[in-house]
Design a protein around this motif. Structure first.
Motif, short mmCIF file in Angstrom:
data_model
loop_
_atom_site.label_atom_id
_atom_site.label_comp_id
_atom_site.label_asym_id
_atom_site.label_seq_id
_atom_site.Cartn_x
_atom_site.Cartn_y
_atom_site.Cartn_z
N VAL A 196 -66.41 22.18 97.49
CA VAL A 196 -65.32 21.92 98.42
C VAL A 196 -64.61 23.23 98.78
O VAL A 196 -64.54 23.61 99.94
CB VAL A 196 -64.31 20.92 97.84
N TYR B 217 -64.59 28.19 101.40
CA TYR B 217 -64.57 26.78 101.77
C TYR B 217 -65.96 26.31 102.19
O TYR B 217 -66.76 27.08 102.73
CB TYR B 217 -63.63 26.55 102.94
N SER C 275 -67.96 22.48 106.40
CA SER C 275 -67.62 21.18 106.99
C SER C 275 -66.19 20.76 106.71
O SER C 275 -65.67 19.85 107.37
CB SER C 275 -68.57 20.11 106.46
N LEU C 276 -65.54 21.41 105.75
CA LEU C 276 -64.18 21.01 105.36
C LEU C 276 -63.12 22.03 105.77
O LEU C 276 -61.92 21.72 105.66
CB LEU C 276 -64.12 20.80 103.84
N LYS C 277 -63.57 23.17 106.22
CA LYS C 277 -62.62 24.21 106.61
C LYS C 277 -61.72 23.69 107.72
O LYS C 277 -62.17 23.12 108.70
CB LYS C 277 -63.38 25.44 107.07
N ARG D 37 -59.39 21.34 107.32
CA ARG D 37 -58.74 20.12 106.84
C ARG D 37 -58.27 20.25 105.41
O ARG D 37 -57.28 19.64 105.02
CB ARG D 37 -59.69 18.92 106.93
N PHE D 38 -58.99 21.05 104.62
CA PHE D 38 -58.65 21.23 103.21
C PHE D 38 -58.15 22.65 102.98
O PHE D 38 -58.66 23.60 103.57
CB PHE D 38 -59.89 20.99 102.34
N MET E 267 -55.41 18.12 101.10
CA MET E 267 -56.42 17.48 101.95
C MET E 267 -55.71 16.73 103.06
O MET E 267 -54.91 15.83 102.81
CB MET E 267 -57.27 16.52 101.10
N ASP F 245 -64.69 11.22 102.79
CA ASP F 245 -64.10 12.09 101.77
C ASP F 245 -63.96 11.37 100.44
O ASP F 245 -63.57 11.98 99.43
CB ASP F 245 -62.73 12.60 102.22
N TYR G 93 -63.19 14.00 92.56
CA TYR G 93 -62.95 15.42 92.77
C TYR G 93 -62.79 16.12 91.42
O TYR G 93 -62.00 15.68 90.58
CB TYR G 93 -61.72 15.62 93.64
#
Length: 128
Positions: free
Chosen positions: A48, A60, A63-65, A67-68, A83, A90, A94
């Protein structure tokens, strides 16, 4: 040795935000990078985000850069994962992780085998 304990998981709706926290104890001065991974049922554990214990370097999953966001507070010995705009995909457990290993490329910190220490995980469920 280091011990990692995650908190902050829960059940939210799509579009909501959630902030996870990882409290680290033990030989903190030996740690080089702390990270977050997640694992959905039936899937492999995936990277993540990660952050160096000293300095401003963060890494990161592409795909998550955006948003997280990962952050650390060395004074409180915590690493957090903010997040935003959560999606049902999602949904996962975790995990917080840490490593003493220093590598020249951030790509090494995107794989599970780099990390020596792991928390037990916190569940995040996002409903549609």
């Amino acid at each position: 040795q280091a011990q990692l304990v995650e908190s902050g998981g829960g059940m939210v709706q799509a579009g909501d935000s959630l902030r996870l926290s990882c409290t680290i104890s033990g030989r903190l001065f030996t740690l080089y990078v702390m990270g977050w991974f997640r694992q959905a049922p039936g899937k492999e554990r995936e990277f993540v985000a990660a952050i160096k214990r000293v300095g401003n370097s963060t890494f990161y999953a592409d795909s998550l850069k955006g948003r997280f966001t990962i952050a650390r507070d060395n004074a409180k010995n915590t690493v957090s994962l903010q997040m935003d705009s959560l999606k049902p995909e999602d949904t996962a457990t975790y995990y917080c992780a840490a490593t003493t290993r220093a590598y020249p490329s951030g790509n090494y910190y995107k794989v599970t085998r780099t990390y020596e220490y792991w928390g037990s995980g916190t569940q995040v469920t996002v409903s549609s």
